[in-house]
Design a protein around this motif. Sequence first.
Motif, PDB file in Angstrom:
ATOM      1  N   HIS A  47       0.831  -1.212   0.000  1.00 27.02           N
ATOM      2  CA  HIS A  47       0.000   0.000   0.000  1.00 27.02           C
ATOM      3  C   HIS A  47       0.864   1.261   0.000  1.00 27.02           C
ATOM      4  O   HIS A  47       0.540   2.238  -0.686  1.00 27.02           O
ATOM      5  CB  HIS A  47      -0.930   0.003   1.207  1.00 27.02           C
ATOM      6  N   HIS A  48       1.955   1.240   0.722  1.00 31.54           N
ATOM      7  CA  HIS A  48       2.868   2.382   0.716  1.00 31.54           C
ATOM      8  C   HIS A  48       3.376   2.660  -0.694  1.00 31.54           C
ATOM      9  O   HIS A  48       3.480   3.813  -1.114  1.00 31.54           O
ATOM     10  CB  HIS A  48       4.043   2.131   1.663  1.00 31.54           C
ATOM     11  N   SER A  49       3.673   1.591  -1.433  1.00 28.38           N
ATOM     12  CA  SER A  49       4.121   1.746  -2.816  1.00 28.38           C
ATOM     13  C   SER A  49       2.999   2.282  -3.699  1.00 28.38           C
ATOM     14  O   SER A  49       3.223   3.161  -4.538  1.00 28.38           O
ATOM     15  CB  SER A  49       4.617   0.402  -3.351  1.00 28.38           C
ATOM     16  N   ALA A  50       1.788   1.761  -3.505  1.00 19.66           N
ATOM     17  CA  ALA A  50       0.657   2.192  -4.330  1.00 19.66           C
ATOM     18  C   ALA A  50       0.339   3.665  -4.126  1.00 19.66           C
ATOM     19  O   ALA A  50      -0.035   4.376  -5.083  1.00 19.66           O
ATOM     20  CB  ALA A  50      -0.572   1.340  -4.006  1.00 19.66           C
ATOM     21  N   VAL A 125      -6.520   3.580  -2.319  1.00 12.94           N
ATOM     22  CA  VAL A 125      -6.307   3.817  -3.752  1.00 12.94           C
ATOM     23  C   VAL A 125      -7.346   3.098  -4.599  1.00 12.94           C
ATOM     24  O   VAL A 125      -7.407   3.291  -5.815  1.00 12.94           O
ATOM     25  CB  VAL A 125      -4.891   3.378  -4.183  1.00 12.94           C
ATOM     26  N   ASP A 126      -8.168   2.251  -3.972  1.00 11.71           N
ATOM     27  CA  ASP A 126      -9.223   1.524  -4.671  1.00 11.71           C
ATOM     28  C   ASP A 126     -10.236   1.059  -3.630  1.00 11.71           C
ATOM     29  O   ASP A 126     -10.014   1.192  -2.427  1.00 11.71           O
ATOM     30  CB  ASP A 126      -8.651   0.330  -5.437  1.00 11.71           C
ATOM     31  N   SER A 127     -11.353   0.542  -4.102  1.00 11.82           N
ATOM     32  CA  SER A 127     -12.371   0.035  -3.187  1.00 11.82           C
ATOM     33  C   SER A 127     -12.949  -1.253  -3.761  1.00 11.82           C
ATOM     34  O   SER A 127     -12.796  -1.541  -4.953  1.00 11.82           O
ATOM     35  CB  SER A 127     -13.495   1.063  -2.990  1.00 11.82           C
ATOM     36  N   ALA A 128     -13.591  -2.039  -2.902  1.00 12.47           N
ATOM     37  CA  ALA A 128     -14.204  -3.293  -3.330  1.00 12.47           C
ATOM     38  C   ALA A 128     -15.375  -3.588  -2.407  1.00 12.47           C
ATOM     39  O   ALA A 128     -15.434  -3.097  -1.274  1.00 12.47           O
ATOM     40  CB  ALA A 128     -13.193  -4.435  -3.294  1.00 12.47           C
TER      41      ALA A 128
END
Length: 231
Positions: A47-50, A125-128
């Motif tokens: 997540h840190h990378s994203a 950065v996204d959801s689901a």
Amino acid sequence: MHPATLHRRAARAAAVYTALFLVLLALVAAHWGPLGTVDRDIVVTLHHSAVRHHGLTRVNRVLTDWCWDPWTMRALLAVAVGWLLWRREWRLALWVAVTAALGTALQQGVKAALGRERPRWANPVDSAHYAAFPSGHALTATVAFGLLLWLMTLHGAPAKWLRLMAAVGVVSVLGVGFTRLYLGVHWPSDVLGGWLLGAALVYGAIASYGCARGRTGDDGPRAGPTPGGGQ
């Protein structure tokens, strides 16, 4: 390899993958500490990378939402079922359709029963939607490419095409798992659960189809000569 031997091996593989999935399911349901630690360490790092690399995050979103989306995988299987129906291979078409439907039903049922929460982020950065375990993306890709490779083998596809399908399948199955982790919408054990259950379904389909075909004395699809190598 003799068909009966192949079907017995498929049945054993289905049993092994089912057992592994059930063990993982029990560990997730019990909130086993070491598993939770590994899950958190991996998703936090990714997540840190994203968050930092917006371009790579967009690529992962395109891959997971379009190329390897479950509906894309189901569309591939629908085309395969249509082709089988056109060839009047009714039983095989039914086996593929039922396996795909069973995969969707099982993963939704386990999600609802377990109710595992997805990772939560202050800066997502996204959801689901729906619960986390198992990953529907990972399961559907595994089922789709596993069944497609099986169909190609049954119909005597040349070895080079089988190798190509296997390579595309491996990249897709591993790739979609990575996208779900990179975008922070699944734990690694969710993805592993999807892979294990998907593999169990594919091998179960192969074993049960061979058993049913053997009982009726139906030899199934007959492959002609295969230029460039055979099966």
